[in-house]
Design a protein around this motif. Structure first.
Motif, PDB file in Angstrom:
ATOM      1  N   GLY A 185     -31.400   1.627  34.514  1.00 32.89           N
ATOM      2  CA  GLY A 185     -32.318   1.195  35.547  1.00 32.89           C
ATOM      3  C   GLY A 185     -33.365   0.253  35.017  1.00 32.89           C
ATOM      4  O   GLY A 185     -33.400  -0.082  33.829  1.00 32.89           O
ATOM      5  N   SER A 186     -34.226  -0.162  35.901  1.00 30.13           N
ATOM      6  CA  SER A 186     -35.281  -1.107  35.573  1.00 30.13           C
ATOM      7  C   SER A 186     -36.341  -0.445  34.696  1.00 30.13           C
ATOM      8  O   SER A 186     -36.789   0.666  34.993  1.00 30.13           O
ATOM      9  CB  SER A 186     -35.939  -1.612  36.858  1.00 30.13           C
ATOM     10  OG  SER A 186     -37.123  -2.308  36.559  1.00 30.13           O
ATOM     11  N   PRO A 187     -36.772  -1.116  33.634  1.00 25.89           N
ATOM     12  CA  PRO A 187     -37.822  -0.547  32.788  1.00 25.89           C
ATOM     13  C   PRO A 187     -39.150  -0.366  33.531  1.00 25.89           C
ATOM     14  O   PRO A 187     -39.980   0.434  33.134  1.00 25.89           O
ATOM     15  CB  PRO A 187     -37.977  -1.547  31.648  1.00 25.89           C
ATOM     16  CG  PRO A 187     -37.012  -2.637  31.866  1.00 25.89           C
ATOM     17  CD  PRO A 187     -36.281  -2.383  33.150  1.00 25.89           C
ATOM     18  N   THR A 188     -39.350  -1.086  34.619  1.00 28.82           N
ATOM     19  CA  THR A 188     -40.607  -0.970  35.356  1.00 28.82           C
ATOM     20  C   THR A 188     -40.569   0.094  36.442  1.00 28.82           C
ATOM     21  O   THR A 188     -41.594   0.397  37.041  1.00 28.82           O
ATOM     22  CB  THR A 188     -40.982  -2.323  35.998  1.00 28.82           C
ATOM     23  OG1 THR A 188     -39.931  -2.715  36.881  1.00 28.82           O
ATOM     24  CG2 THR A 188     -41.203  -3.394  34.936  1.00 28.82           C
ATOM     25  N   SER A 189     -39.404   0.688  36.688  1.00 25.57           N
ATOM     26  CA  SER A 189     -39.275   1.720  37.710  1.00 25.57           C
ATOM     27  C   SER A 189     -39.633   3.087  37.131  1.00 25.57           C
ATOM     28  O   SER A 189     -39.394   3.364  35.952  1.00 25.57           O
ATOM     29  CB  SER A 189     -37.847   1.754  38.240  1.00 25.57           C
ATOM     30  OG  SER A 189     -37.703   2.800  39.174  1.00 25.57           O
TER      31      SER A 189
ATOM     32  N   SER B 181     -34.706   6.473  37.164  1.00 23.82           N
ATOM     33  CA  SER B 181     -33.477   5.800  36.742  1.00 23.82           C
ATOM     34  C   SER B 181     -32.597   5.560  37.957  1.00 23.82           C
ATOM     35  O   SER B 181     -32.565   6.369  38.886  1.00 23.82           O
ATOM     36  CB  SER B 181     -32.721   6.662  35.728  1.00 23.82           C
ATOM     37  OG  SER B 181     -33.454   6.763  34.530  1.00 23.82           O
ATOM     38  N   SER B 182     -31.867   4.476  37.938  1.00 24.62           N
ATOM     39  CA  SER B 182     -30.949   4.189  39.042  1.00 24.62           C
ATOM     40  C   SER B 182     -29.647   4.967  38.905  1.00 24.62           C
ATOM     41  O   SER B 182     -28.959   5.218  39.891  1.00 24.62           O
ATOM     42  CB  SER B 182     -30.661   2.694  39.133  1.00 24.62           C
ATOM     43  OG  SER B 182     -30.096   2.234  37.926  1.00 24.62           O
TER      44      SER B 182
END
Length: 139
Positions: free
Chosen positions: A10-14, A17-18
């Motif tokens: 996932g995106s490090p800024t989220s 986790s996706s």
């Protein structure tokens, strides 16, 4: 995937986790729905007995943390959370998602526990008891 460890994507800024890949040979421990602990049995309102959504979820996650510890595990071993957030009269009869997000941020994606679980958050009319503003299922 051919990996011998749990991998979070996932995106490090989220904050979450996706997706999460778990090796086939890993054992799994599943919990059924966990509800908030009673804070004040003599309270006259939901908020006095159990707290608001954020306080209820903090109680749930503290209970989960203690239960995991008895099994030799920690919150860092959690890969997915399924959360049911109920309508809250103090939030216009809408689920208090921000209260849930605030509680999550105290336990996950922190310096102490950098794990960002995969997560499903669902708004519901009412889980099990009208006093419960939130209910958690974890993997």
């Amino acid at each position: 995937m051919n990996s011998d460890k749990v991998t979070f994507f996932g995106s490090p800024t989220s904050a979450i986790s996706s997706s999460v890949a778990v090796p086939q040979n890993y054992n799994r421990l599943l919990f059924s729905g966990t509800v908030p602990p009673l804070l004040n049995k003599d309270g006259k309102t939901t908020y006095e007995r159990y707290g608001n959504t954020e306080r209820q979820e903090i109680g749930i996650l503290e209970t989960l943390k203690a239960d995991l510890k008895t099994k030799g595990l920690s919150l860092a071993d959690i890969i997915h959370l399924r959360v049911y957030v109920a309508q809250d009269q103090n939030h216009g009869n809408e689920p208090d998602y921000q209260g849930w997000f605030n509680a999550y941020a105290l336990f996950f994606n922190t310096k102490e526990n950098p794990v960002k679980t995969a997560r499903s958050t669902v708004g519901v009319q009412s889980p099990v008891s009208p006093d419960y503003l939130i209910r958690l299922k974890q993997r």
